[in-house]
Design an enzyme around this catalytic site. Structure first.
Site, PDB file in Angstrom:
ATOM      1  N   GLY A 196       7.025  -6.170   4.501  1.00 20.32           N
ATOM      2  CA  GLY A 196       6.139  -7.199   5.030  1.00 20.32           C
ATOM      3  C   GLY A 196       6.087  -8.392   4.106  1.00 20.32           C
ATOM      4  O   GLY A 196       6.467  -8.294   2.928  1.00 20.32           O
ATOM      5  N   GLN A 217       2.595 -15.655   0.146  1.00 18.09           N
ATOM      6  CA  GLN A 217       3.689 -15.222  -0.731  1.00 18.09           C
ATOM      7  C   GLN A 217       4.858 -16.204  -0.751  1.00 18.09           C
ATOM      8  O   GLN A 217       5.727 -16.103  -1.610  1.00 18.09           O
ATOM      9  CB  GLN A 217       4.198 -13.828  -0.308  1.00 18.09           C
ATOM     10  CG  GLN A 217       3.157 -12.742  -0.507  1.00 18.09           C
ATOM     11  CD  GLN A 217       3.718 -11.399  -0.126  1.00 18.09           C
ATOM     12  OE1 GLN A 217       3.719 -11.032   1.040  1.00 18.09           O
ATOM     13  NE2 GLN A 217       4.210 -10.648  -1.099  1.00 18.09           N
ATOM     14  N   CYS A 245       4.660  -4.365  -3.665  1.00 13.14           N
ATOM     15  CA  CYS A 245       4.486  -5.718  -3.138  1.00 13.14           C
ATOM     16  C   CYS A 245       5.596  -6.606  -3.685  1.00 13.14           C
ATOM     17  O   CYS A 245       5.898  -6.547  -4.884  1.00 13.14           O
ATOM     18  CB  CYS A 245       3.124  -6.251  -3.569  1.00 13.14           C
ATOM     19  SG  CYS A 245       2.783  -7.922  -2.999  1.00 13.14           S
ATOM     20  N   LEU A 246       6.194  -7.418  -2.821  1.00 14.24           N
ATOM     21  CA  LEU A 246       7.275  -8.301  -3.267  1.00 14.24           C
ATOM     22  C   LEU A 246       6.785  -9.315  -4.306  1.00 14.24           C
ATOM     23  O   LEU A 246       7.589  -9.847  -5.070  1.00 14.24           O
ATOM     24  CB  LEU A 246       7.882  -9.044  -2.071  1.00 14.24           C
ATOM     25  CG  LEU A 246       8.643  -8.174  -1.067  1.00 14.24           C
ATOM     26  CD1 LEU A 246       9.064  -8.997   0.141  1.00 14.24           C
ATOM     27  CD2 LEU A 246       9.859  -7.518  -1.712  1.00 14.24           C
ATOM     28  N   HIS A 259      -1.977  -4.080   4.217  1.00  8.66           N
ATOM     29  CA  HIS A 259      -1.505  -4.763   3.005  1.00  8.66           C
ATOM     30  C   HIS A 259      -1.301  -6.263   3.276  1.00  8.66           C
ATOM     31  O   HIS A 259      -1.776  -7.109   2.509  1.00  8.66           O
ATOM     32  CB  HIS A 259      -0.204  -4.101   2.541  1.00  8.66           C
ATOM     33  CG  HIS A 259       0.415  -4.709   1.323  1.00  8.66           C
ATOM     34  ND1 HIS A 259       0.545  -4.027   0.143  1.00  8.66           N
ATOM     35  CD2 HIS A 259       0.940  -5.940   1.115  1.00  8.66           C
ATOM     36  CE1 HIS A 259       1.122  -4.828  -0.757  1.00  8.66           C
ATOM     37  NE2 HIS A 259       1.378  -5.995  -0.195  1.00  8.66           N
ATOM     38  N   GLU A 260      -0.633  -6.582   4.375  1.00  7.11           N
ATOM     39  CA  GLU A 260      -0.335  -7.991   4.669  1.00  7.11           C
ATOM     40  C   GLU A 260      -1.594  -8.766   5.044  1.00  7.11           C
ATOM     41  O   GLU A 260      -1.776  -9.910   4.638  1.00  7.11           O
ATOM     42  CB  GLU A 260       0.720  -8.098   5.788  1.00  7.11           C
ATOM     43  CG  GLU A 260       2.067  -7.477   5.448  1.00  7.11           C
ATOM     44  CD  GLU A 260       2.604  -7.854   4.073  1.00  7.11           C
ATOM     45  OE1 GLU A 260       2.405  -9.000   3.625  1.00  7.11           O
ATOM     46  OE2 GLU A 260       3.205  -6.980   3.430  1.00  7.11           O
ATOM     47  N   HIS A 266      -3.511  -9.862   2.082  1.00  6.96           N
ATOM     48  CA  HIS A 266      -2.958 -11.074   1.443  1.00  6.96           C
ATOM     49  C   HIS A 266      -3.619 -12.340   2.001  1.00  6.96           C
ATOM     50  O   HIS A 266      -3.788 -13.319   1.286  1.00  6.96           O
ATOM     51  CB  HIS A 266      -1.453 -11.179   1.714  1.00  6.96           C
ATOM     52  CG  HIS A 266      -0.583 -10.500   0.709  1.00  6.96           C
ATOM     53  ND1 HIS A 266      -0.529 -10.872  -0.615  1.00  6.96           N
ATOM     54  CD2 HIS A 266       0.309  -9.476   0.840  1.00  6.96           C
ATOM     55  CE1 HIS A 266       0.348 -10.111  -1.252  1.00  6.96           C
ATOM     56  NE2 HIS A 266       0.864  -9.244  -0.389  1.00  6.96           N
TER      57      HIS A 266
HETATM   58 ZN    ZN Z   1       2.216  -7.773  -0.801  1.00  7.64          ZN
END
Ligand code: ZN
Length: 154
Positions: A46, A51, A89-90, A131-132, A135
């Site tokens: 995701g 991000q 997480c990226l 999670h997304e 953000h």
């Molecule tokens: Zn993340």
């Protein structure tokens, strides 16, 4: 389409709340298309707009069939149960931790044309939605980690 730079932990853009999307135009579609390409290249589950440095309430989430679903102005309107599992997480590369999330969620969102839809998910996909969507209000999974995991050892 273009691959955008993924913002890393420590950049204040990751801790700010996003504004709702109100214009469903070429500019939005360009952003979404770039996010698809960026996420595919990063091989993630995701990606949320902050991000890539954009404070707008939208994200991509990998669904059960491995494709990326676009969610705009998403809201979790129902949840049930609990699951504890590994998350990463990226924006926080190389860090993994156990996080407890709802087992099932129902999400209301808009598509890229501003059309509302509802989606239910469970397991890994429910985790990815949570999670997304976190953000979009400036929250990172690290705030919820109960135990860090060393992927080399476990
Ligand atoms: Zn993340």
């Amino acid at each position: 389409m273009a691959i955008r730079n993924i913002v890393k932990e420590g950049d204040p853009v990751l801790n700010k709340a996003c504004r709702q999307v109100t214009d469903f135009n070429e500019r939005l579609w360009q952003l979404l298309d770039d996010m698809h390409e960026t996420l595919k290249a990063a091989d993630g589950a995701g990606l949320a707009a902050p991000q890539v440095g954009v404070l707008r309430a939208l994200a991509l989430v990998m669904t059960e069939d491995g494709s990326y679903l676009e969610i705009i102005n998403p809201k979790i309107v129902w949840q049930e149960g609990e699951q504890t599992g590994a998350e990463g997480c990226l924006s926080i590369p190389g860090v993994y931790g156990e996080v407890t999330r709802p087992l099932k969620v129902r999400v209301e969102a808009l598509d890229r044309f501003g059309k509302p839809f509802t989606r239910e998910a469970e397991g890994f996909t429910a985790r990815a939605f949570c999670h997304e969507i976190d953000h979009l209000s400036g929250h990172l999974f690290r705030e919820l980690v109960e135990r860090y995991i060393d992927p080399e050892k476990e």
